[in-house]
Design a protein around this motif. Structure first.
Motif, PDB file in Angstrom:
ATOM      1  N   SER A  73      13.145  23.799  -1.837  1.00  0.00           N
ATOM      2  CA  SER A  73      12.252  22.692  -2.129  1.00  0.00           C
ATOM      3  C   SER A  73      11.040  22.699  -1.206  1.00  0.00           C
ATOM      4  N   ASN A  74      11.253  23.048   0.058  1.00  0.00           N
ATOM      5  CA  ASN A  74      10.124  23.193   0.988  1.00  0.00           C
ATOM      6  C   ASN A  74       9.122  24.201   0.457  1.00  0.00           C
ATOM      7  N   SER A  92       3.687  13.726 -10.615  1.00  0.00           N
ATOM      8  CA  SER A  92       4.753  12.993  -9.948  1.00  0.00           C
ATOM      9  C   SER A  92       5.293  11.939 -10.895  1.00  0.00           C
ATOM     10  N   GLY A  93       6.517  11.517 -10.647  1.00  0.00           N
ATOM     11  CA  GLY A  93       7.079  10.496 -11.516  1.00  0.00           C
ATOM     12  C   GLY A  93       8.401   9.970 -11.019  1.00  0.00           C
ATOM     13  N   PHE A  94       8.933   9.045 -11.778  1.00  0.00           N
ATOM     14  CA  PHE A  94      10.189   8.397 -11.451  1.00  0.00           C
ATOM     15  C   PHE A  94      11.247   8.811 -12.466  1.00  0.00           C
ATOM     16  N   VAL A  95      12.474   8.943 -11.979  1.00  0.00           N
ATOM     17  CA  VAL A  95      13.588   9.305 -12.843  1.00  0.00           C
ATOM     18  C   VAL A  95      14.710   8.323 -12.568  1.00  0.00           C
ATOM     19  N   ARG A  96      15.305   7.800 -13.624  1.00  0.00           N
ATOM     20  CA  ARG A  96      16.495   6.951 -13.496  1.00  0.00           C
ATOM     21  C   ARG A  96      17.713   7.816 -13.789  1.00  0.00           C
ATOM     22  N   ILE A  97      18.621   7.842 -12.838  1.00  0.00           N
ATOM     23  CA  ILE A  97      19.803   8.689 -12.960  1.00  0.00           C
ATOM     24  C   ILE A  97      21.043   7.808 -12.929  1.00  0.00           C
ATOM     25  N   PRO A  98      21.868   7.828 -13.975  1.00  0.00           N
ATOM     26  CA  PRO A  98      23.119   7.065 -13.956  1.00  0.00           C
ATOM     27  C   PRO A  98      24.155   7.783 -13.086  1.00  0.00           C
ATOM     28  N   THR A 115      16.961  12.392   0.096  1.00  0.00           N
ATOM     29  CA  THR A 115      15.791  12.055   0.904  1.00  0.00           C
ATOM     30  C   THR A 115      15.413  13.202   1.844  1.00  0.00           C
ATOM     31  N   ALA A 116      16.391  13.987   2.280  1.00  0.00           N
ATOM     32  CA  ALA A 116      16.091  15.124   3.164  1.00  0.00           C
ATOM     33  C   ALA A 116      15.464  16.279   2.403  1.00  0.00           C
ATOM     34  N   THR A 117      15.572  16.263   1.098  1.00  0.00           N
ATOM     35  CA  THR A 117      15.003  17.333   0.292  1.00  0.00           C
ATOM     36  C   THR A 117      13.542  17.014  -0.007  1.00  0.00           C
ATOM     37  N   PRO A 118      12.612  17.850   0.444  1.00  0.00           N
ATOM     38  CA  PRO A 118      11.194  17.594   0.189  1.00  0.00           C
ATOM     39  C   PRO A 118      10.902  17.512  -1.305  1.00  0.00           C
ATOM     40  N   GLY A 119      10.067  16.571  -1.653  1.00  0.00           N
ATOM     41  CA  GLY A 119       9.686  16.410  -3.050  1.00  0.00           C
ATOM     42  C   GLY A 119      10.505  15.368  -3.782  1.00  0.00           C
ATOM     43  N   THR A 120      11.526  14.813  -3.136  1.00  0.00           N
ATOM     44  CA  THR A 120      12.332  13.764  -3.761  1.00  0.00           C
ATOM     45  C   THR A 120      12.510  12.618  -2.787  1.00  0.00           C
ATOM     46  N   ALA A 121      12.643  11.420  -3.329  1.00  0.00           N
ATOM     47  CA  ALA A 121      12.880  10.242  -2.492  1.00  0.00           C
ATOM     48  C   ALA A 121      13.789   9.277  -3.235  1.00  0.00           C
ATOM     49  N   ASP A 126      21.093   0.516  -8.065  1.00  0.00           N
ATOM     50  CA  ASP A 126      21.674  -0.717  -8.571  1.00  0.00           C
ATOM     51  C   ASP A 126      23.189  -0.558  -8.570  1.00  0.00           C
ATOM     52  N   GLN A 127      23.850  -1.315  -7.718  1.00  0.00           N
ATOM     53  CA  GLN A 127      25.292  -1.182  -7.542  1.00  0.00           C
ATOM     54  C   GLN A 127      26.051  -1.554  -8.806  1.00  0.00           C
ATOM     55  N   ASP A 128      25.570  -2.529  -9.552  1.00  0.00           N
ATOM     56  CA  ASP A 128      26.271  -2.982 -10.752  1.00  0.00           C
ATOM     57  C   ASP A 128      26.226  -1.930 -11.866  1.00  0.00           C
ATOM     58  N   SER A 129      25.050  -1.423 -12.151  1.00  0.00           N
ATOM     59  CA  SER A 129      24.913  -0.457 -13.257  1.00  0.00           C
ATOM     60  C   SER A 129      25.095   0.982 -12.797  1.00  0.00           C
ATOM     61  N   GLY A 130      24.965   1.251 -11.495  1.00  0.00           N
ATOM     62  CA  GLY A 130      25.075   2.606 -10.984  1.00  0.00           C
ATOM     63  C   GLY A 130      23.821   3.435 -11.188  1.00  0.00           C
ATOM     64  N   LEU A 131      22.700   2.789 -11.541  1.00  0.00           N
ATOM     65  CA  LEU A 131      21.457   3.523 -11.768  1.00  0.00           C
ATOM     66  C   LEU A 131      20.733   3.794 -10.455  1.00  0.00           C
ATOM     67  N   LEU A 132      20.333   5.041 -10.290  1.00  0.00           N
ATOM     68  CA  LEU A 132      19.560   5.471  -9.137  1.00  0.00           C
ATOM     69  C   LEU A 132      18.125   5.682  -9.581  1.00  0.00           C
ATOM     70  N   LEU A 133      17.185   5.111  -8.842  1.00  0.00           N
ATOM     71  CA  LEU A 133      15.768   5.346  -9.101  1.00  0.00           C
ATOM     72  C   LEU A 133      15.291   6.383  -8.097  1.00  0.00           C
ATOM     73  N   LEU A 134      14.820   7.493  -8.617  1.00  0.00           N
ATOM     74  CA  LEU A 134      14.421   8.627  -7.804  1.00  0.00           C
ATOM     75  C   LEU A 134      12.945   8.926  -8.063  1.00  0.00           C
ATOM     76  N   HIS A 135      12.183   9.174  -7.001  1.00  0.00           N
ATOM     77  CA  HIS A 135      10.797   9.617  -7.158  1.00  0.00           C
ATOM     78  C   HIS A 135      10.762  11.115  -6.924  1.00  0.00           C
ATOM     79  N   VAL A 136      10.080  11.816  -7.831  1.00  0.00           N
ATOM     80  CA  VAL A 136       9.996  13.269  -7.761  1.00  0.00           C
ATOM     81  C   VAL A 136       8.524  13.666  -7.639  1.00  0.00           C
ATOM     82  N   PHE A 137       8.231  14.507  -6.681  1.00  0.00           N
ATOM     83  CA  PHE A 137       6.861  14.941  -6.406  1.00  0.00           C
ATOM     84  C   PHE A 137       6.294  15.766  -7.554  1.00  0.00           C
ATOM     85  N   ASP A 138       7.074  16.700  -8.071  1.00  0.00           N
ATOM     86  CA  ASP A 138       6.615  17.574  -9.149  1.00  0.00           C
ATOM     87  C   ASP A 138       7.602  17.450 -10.309  1.00  0.00           C
ATOM     88  N   LEU A 139       7.349  16.483 -11.156  1.00  0.00           N
ATOM     89  CA  LEU A 139       8.247  16.158 -12.258  1.00  0.00           C
ATOM     90  C   LEU A 139       7.831  16.938 -13.497  1.00  0.00           C
TER      91      LEU A 139
END
Length: 162
Positions: A73-74, A92-98, A115-121, A126-139
């Motif tokens: 990723s670096n 760049s963009g956002f991804v919702r991951i269940p 977070t340690a992987t460059p290009g992602t944050a 959301d604890q209830d639904s289990g959805l993760l919101l991820l930002h990706v540098f090169d989507l």
């Protein structure tokens, strides 16, 4: 003795770290010991739940996979920046991951990995639904990120912290 040192490894580790960051002297040893004792008592007051690791082989596998992914990723992020996004097509963009992972230790490890992987944050979970919101540098392929996170990191973490 357990009340004085509720977390002995933490206390010893903090004293050692303090002495590595400062010059060794009797005063620094005393200050480092006081800080480590207070941190140990504070950690004891939090009463963290014990983490049970079920699959040590997968821990070792992740210990190889994650640094490799971080190096790749670096290189990819550096190349994307130097070439202006592969000819100006970087988006760049956002991804919702269940996620099916619910263990707090597993989620914590996943957040560190992402977070340690460059290009992602890791932005939100959301604890209830289990959805993760991820930002990706090169989507480029959003759906590929879901499969990548699920198969490469979440599946082993599910087994480790089951």
């Amino acid at each position: 003795m357990r009340q004085l040192f509720p977390h002995p490894l933490l206390t010893v580790g903090l004293v050692a770290m303090w002495l590595m960051l400062t010059r060794f002297s009797l005063g620094n040893l005393l200050i480092g010991t006081v800080i480590a004792l207070v941190a140990g008592w504070a950690m004891g007051a939090l009463q963290p739940s014990r983490v049970r690791i079920r699959r040590w082989d997968l821990v070792l596998r992740l210990a190889v996979i994650v640094p490799w992914d971080i190096l790749k990723s670096n290189a990819a992020v550096a190349w994307s920046i130097m070439t202006n996004g592969h000819g100006g097509t970087r988006q760049s963009g956002f991804v919702r991951i269940p996620l099916t992972l619910r263990s707090s230790a597993g989620l914590g490890m996943l957040s560190i990995i992402i977070t340690a992987t460059p290009g992602t944050a890791w932005l939100e979970h959301d604890q209830d639904s289990g959805l993760l919101l991820l930002h990706v540098f090169d989507l480029r392929e959003g759906s590929d990120w879901t499969a990548f996170i699920r198969d490469r990191y979440e599946a082993p973490l599910l087994e480790i912290f089951r």
